[in-house]
Design a protein around this motif. Sequence first.
Motif, short mmCIF file in Angstrom:
data_model
loop_
_atom_site.label_atom_id
_atom_site.label_comp_id
_atom_site.label_asym_id
_atom_site.label_seq_id
_atom_site.Cartn_x
_atom_site.Cartn_y
_atom_site.Cartn_z
N TYR A 58 0.98 -1.12 0.05
CA TYR A 58 -0.12 0.09 0.09
C TYR A 58 0.82 1.34 -0.02
CZ TYR A 58 -3.49 3.38 1.17
OH TYR A 58 -4.45 4.44 1.00
N VAL A 59 2.00 1.33 0.73
CA VAL A 59 2.72 2.26 0.95
C VAL A 59 3.50 2.71 -0.40
CG1 VAL A 59 5.12 3.28 1.55
CG2 VAL A 59 3.28 2.19 3.22
N ASP A 60 3.87 1.51 -1.23
CA ASP A 60 4.51 1.79 -2.61
C ASP A 60 3.49 2.17 -3.55
OD1 ASP A 60 6.91 1.03 -1.33
OD2 ASP A 60 6.64 -1.15 -2.17
N HIS A 61 2.07 1.85 -3.40
CA HIS A 61 1.19 2.34 -4.21
C HIS A 61 0.86 3.54 -3.88
CE1 HIS A 61 -2.56 1.69 -6.48
NE2 HIS A 61 -3.00 2.57 -5.75
N VAL A 62 0.84 4.18 -2.89
CA VAL A 62 0.55 5.50 -2.56
C VAL A 62 1.57 6.37 -3.22
CG1 VAL A 62 0.23 7.19 -0.65
CG2 VAL A 62 -0.81 5.08 -0.58
N LYS A 81 -9.68 4.12 -12.87
CA LYS A 81 -10.16 2.65 -12.51
C LYS A 81 -9.06 2.18 -11.45
CE LYS A 81 -10.87 -1.79 -14.25
NZ LYS A 81 -10.02 -2.29 -14.77
N ASN A 82 -7.77 2.44 -11.86
CA ASN A 82 -6.70 2.19 -10.80
C ASN A 82 -6.89 3.11 -9.33
OD1 ASN A 82 -5.26 0.38 -12.25
ND2 ASN A 82 -3.85 1.91 -13.33
N ILE A 83 -7.32 4.30 -9.57
CA ILE A 83 -7.36 5.01 -8.35
C ILE A 83 -8.21 4.32 -7.33
CG2 ILE A 83 -7.94 7.25 -7.55
CD1 ILE A 83 -6.42 8.46 -9.76
N GLN A 84 -9.48 4.03 -8.13
CA GLN A 84 -10.62 3.50 -7.37
C GLN A 84 -10.15 2.06 -6.78
OE1 GLN A 84 -13.34 4.75 -6.58
NE2 GLN A 84 -12.59 6.88 -7.56
N GLU A 85 -9.57 1.34 -7.47
CA GLU A 85 -8.95 -0.14 -7.00
C GLU A 85 -8.04 0.17 -5.74
OE1 GLU A 85 -9.35 -2.36 -11.04
OE2 GLU A 85 -7.37 -2.27 -10.36
N GLY A 86 -7.12 1.34 -5.95
CA GLY A 86 -6.22 1.56 -4.83
C GLY A 86 -6.99 1.92 -3.50
N ILE A 87 -7.93 2.85 -3.65
CA ILE A 87 -8.69 3.21 -2.64
C ILE A 87 -9.50 2.02 -1.95
CG2 ILE A 87 -10.76 4.56 -1.82
CD1 ILE A 87 -9.97 6.66 -3.93
N LEU A 91 -0.81 9.20 6.31
CA LEU A 91 0.02 8.22 5.55
C LEU A 91 0.43 8.73 4.00
CD1 LEU A 91 1.88 5.50 5.50
CD2 LEU A 91 0.06 4.71 4.00
N ALA A 92 -0.72 9.24 3.29
CA ALA A 92 -0.44 9.78 2.03
C ALA A 92 -0.04 11.10 2.14
CB ALA A 92 -1.97 9.77 1.47
N ALA A 93 -0.52 12.10 3.21
CA ALA A 93 0.13 13.24 3.02
C ALA A 93 1.72 13.58 3.69
CB ALA A 93 -0.79 14.18 3.90
N GLY A 94 1.85 12.38 4.36
CA GLY A 94 3.09 12.47 5.20
C GLY A 94 4.19 11.83 4.33
N THR A 95 4.01 10.74 3.79
CA THR A 95 5.24 9.82 3.29
C THR A 95 5.90 10.33 2.25
OG1 THR A 95 4.18 8.13 4.26
CG2 THR A 95 5.48 7.67 2.74
N GLU A 96 5.08 10.78 1.03
CA GLU A 96 5.58 10.96 -0.32
C GLU A 96 6.29 12.49 -0.42
OE1 GLU A 96 6.81 11.98 -4.26
OE2 GLU A 96 5.26 13.07 -3.06
N THR A 97 5.65 13.25 0.55
CA THR A 97 6.21 14.63 0.67
C THR A 97 7.48 14.61 1.53
OG1 THR A 97 4.64 14.61 2.57
CG2 THR A 97 3.82 16.02 0.93
#
Length: 245
Positions: free
Chosen positions: A39-43, A74-80, A135-141
């Motif tokens: 999930y982390v890699d996907h985000v 579709k990918n975004i929805q599947e990831g969600i 997780l999303a806001a803190g990791t990639e940034t």
Amino acid sequence: MGKRFVLEEYLAHSTSNVMNGITIQQRCNDKGNEAIMTYVDHVIQGFRKDGFLYILLTVAPWCRFFPSVRNVYKNIQEGIAKGNALFDSLIDQREKELDTNRPNGFIDSFLVEHKKNSPSFEKKEQLRIFLKDLLAAGTETSSSTLRWILVYLIKEPKVQQKVHDEIDRVIGREGLARLDADVPYVRAVIQEAYRVQTLGPLGVPRQTTTDTTLFGYHIPKKHTNFKQLMACAQRSKTLAQPRKV
Ligand code: HEM
């Protein structure tokens, strides 16, 4: 000469583990946590590849019907959906183990407060949104900012030396960094990297709740708007070479 290696993965996983430590109390690279790691890699990849489309779809959701956007959507929805299932199971697990007298970490504290105050919102959904947001806001940034800082430090060996000297002097090789550490030079380097490499240059979309006038501009109620953060950070009126570190 050392061996070549790809730094990205280490930075992404370690920054995500800082966040994971606060929220779900687990590390993504521990055995048995492959789903968290995926999930982390996907985000991270999602931010990189489709960041612009996320914004576009927020402002103009009908774009999802364009053939070129349909697959990404579709990918975004599947990831969600995968993320929701993962976080739901993590919440269930902590709820089962919860000791209300000794809450341990973010999920436990949220569950205890929810029990005490019984607010009207749906507990699991709200908690899942918080966890995913953090997780999303803190990791990639954070990991991308660190990567950029390293690139600049490689290009500027004198600055790199000063950063090293200050860390060695104030924190020491074995010391632990603290938020209140007296490291003005290191802080200035980080701020400068933020400025030049403005991550999230348009910020997150906001919507006015009422008719608003700002600096003479009228913004109608329910109007989605963005900030030009990059225009502030790289203003040629105030900086001679705004793109230069
Ligand atoms: C170098 C690291 C970071 C950078 C460059 C960064 C950048 C940003 C930017 C540009 C925004 C949009 C601000 C706006 O439009 O008003 C934002 C919002 C946000 N950030 Fe960060 N961020 C970083 C780290 C983090 C971390 C570590 C967390 C979590 C602990 C976090 C959580 C959030 C949240 C929750 C929002 C949305 C806030 C809201 O809706 O009011 N960020 N960030």
